[in-house]
Motif scaffolding. Structure first.
Motif, PDB file in Angstrom:
ATOM      1  N   ALA A 141       0.912  -1.402   0.042  1.00 21.29           N
ATOM      2  CA  ALA A 141       0.062   0.003   0.126  1.00 21.29           C
ATOM      3  C   ALA A 141       0.949   1.327  -0.028  1.00 21.29           C
ATOM      4  O   ALA A 141       1.946   1.472   0.794  1.00 21.29           O
ATOM      5  CB  ALA A 141      -0.919  -0.008   1.136  1.00 21.29           C
ATOM      6  N   VAL A 142       0.462   2.360  -0.774  1.00 17.18           N
ATOM      7  CA  VAL A 142       1.207   3.423  -0.729  1.00 17.18           C
ATOM      8  C   VAL A 142       0.310   4.548  -0.145  1.00 17.18           C
ATOM      9  O   VAL A 142      -0.974   4.951  -0.300  1.00 17.18           O
ATOM     10  CB  VAL A 142       1.450   4.179  -2.224  1.00 17.18           C
ATOM     11  CG1 VAL A 142       2.225   5.358  -2.337  1.00 17.18           C
ATOM     12  CG2 VAL A 142       2.301   2.902  -3.149  1.00 17.18           C
ATOM     13  N   ASP A 143       0.892   5.290   0.989  1.00 16.87           N
ATOM     14  CA  ASP A 143      -0.151   6.051   1.941  1.00 16.87           C
ATOM     15  C   ASP A 143       0.156   7.325   1.255  1.00 16.87           C
ATOM     16  O   ASP A 143       1.197   7.887   0.602  1.00 16.87           O
ATOM     17  CB  ASP A 143       0.483   6.096   3.116  1.00 16.87           C
ATOM     18  CG  ASP A 143       0.465   4.808   3.953  1.00 16.87           C
ATOM     19  OD1 ASP A 143      -0.764   4.267   3.788  1.00 16.87           O
ATOM     20  OD2 ASP A 143       1.317   4.456   4.658  1.00 16.87           O
ATOM     21  N   PRO A 144      -1.364   8.099   1.048  1.00 13.58           N
ATOM     22  CA  PRO A 144      -1.047   9.466   0.588  1.00 13.58           C
ATOM     23  C   PRO A 144      -0.310  10.520   1.367  1.00 13.58           C
ATOM     24  O   PRO A 144      -0.525  10.187   2.790  1.00 13.58           O
ATOM     25  CB  PRO A 144      -2.650   9.676   0.571  1.00 13.58           C
ATOM     26  CG  PRO A 144      -3.218   8.974   1.487  1.00 13.58           C
ATOM     27  CD  PRO A 144      -2.453   7.575   1.493  1.00 13.58           C
TER      28      PRO A 144
END
Length: 201
Positions: free
Chosen positions: A128-131
């Motif tokens: 997952a890429v966190d904003p």
């Protein structure tokens, strides 16, 4: 580079320092990262269609001569190379390589880079890429916050300014979408300008 130096000499120095391989497709170490397509399936279908129309002559088991219009291209399937240069640059079979593979009745999947497989694509997005948080929570160093970025001071070039961007080789080489008529199914005109339409009494 001289145009970049006119705008800001620091940018030229920065590009030299980080190395050509980071910003020039010709010097890139990972060629697959420079391939930009809006729809990979659509792109492959177009290339496959072009490959069906090319005559192929086998010189050896791995080397083939492919005739594309009036030009001849040499394809080496063993080394995954084509004299057009696209096969080794994109790490995907070019239309000439696809024609050679079709001639051998062989699947193109074994000749693609492992980075273009479904498994690699899935691994790319498994983490997952966190904003970014709200701008008020950013930790910006003082020297960066105080930096004032001014617009370039370059002179306006004589003549009319360019409206379209410079297109890379693969976009220029790609064939334009062909219009076909709904009445007679021929290309390069539509039903409004069709002269082959059946006459109504």
């Amino acid at each position: 580079m001289s145009k970049i130096e006119e705008i800001d000499p620091r940018v030229k120095a920065y590009l030299y320092d980080i190395g050509y391989h980071r910003w020039s497709p010709v010097h890139a170490t990972l060629n697959g990262t420079w391939t930009i397509t809006s729809n990979i399936a659509e792109s492959l279908n177009a290339v496959t269609k072009d490959a069906r129309e090319m005559p192929v002559r086998a010189s050896t088991e791995h080397i083939h001569t492919v005739i594309d219009g009036v030009k001849r291209f040499i394809v080496c399937l063993q080394n995954k190379r084509c004299s057009c240069g696209q096969f080794q640059l994109d790490e995907l079979p070019c239309p000439h390589a696809l024609a050679a593979l079709r001639h051998r009745d062989e699947s193109y999947e074994n000749y693609c880079s492992p980075y273009n497989t479904r498994e690699s694509l899935s691994k790319t997005y498994e983490i997952a890429v966190d904003p970014l948080p709200d701008e008020s929570k950013w930790n910006v160093p003082q020297h960066v916050a105080e930096e004032v970025v001014k617009p370039p001071t370059g002179k306006r070039q004589p003549g009319r300014p360019q409206k379209q961007r410079y297109k890379p080789y693969d976009e220029v080489k790609a064939k334009m979408y062909k219009v076909s008529c709904e009445n007679c199914r021929l290309e390069e005109h539509n039903k409004r300008s069709c002269k082959n339409a059946p006459k109504t009494k």
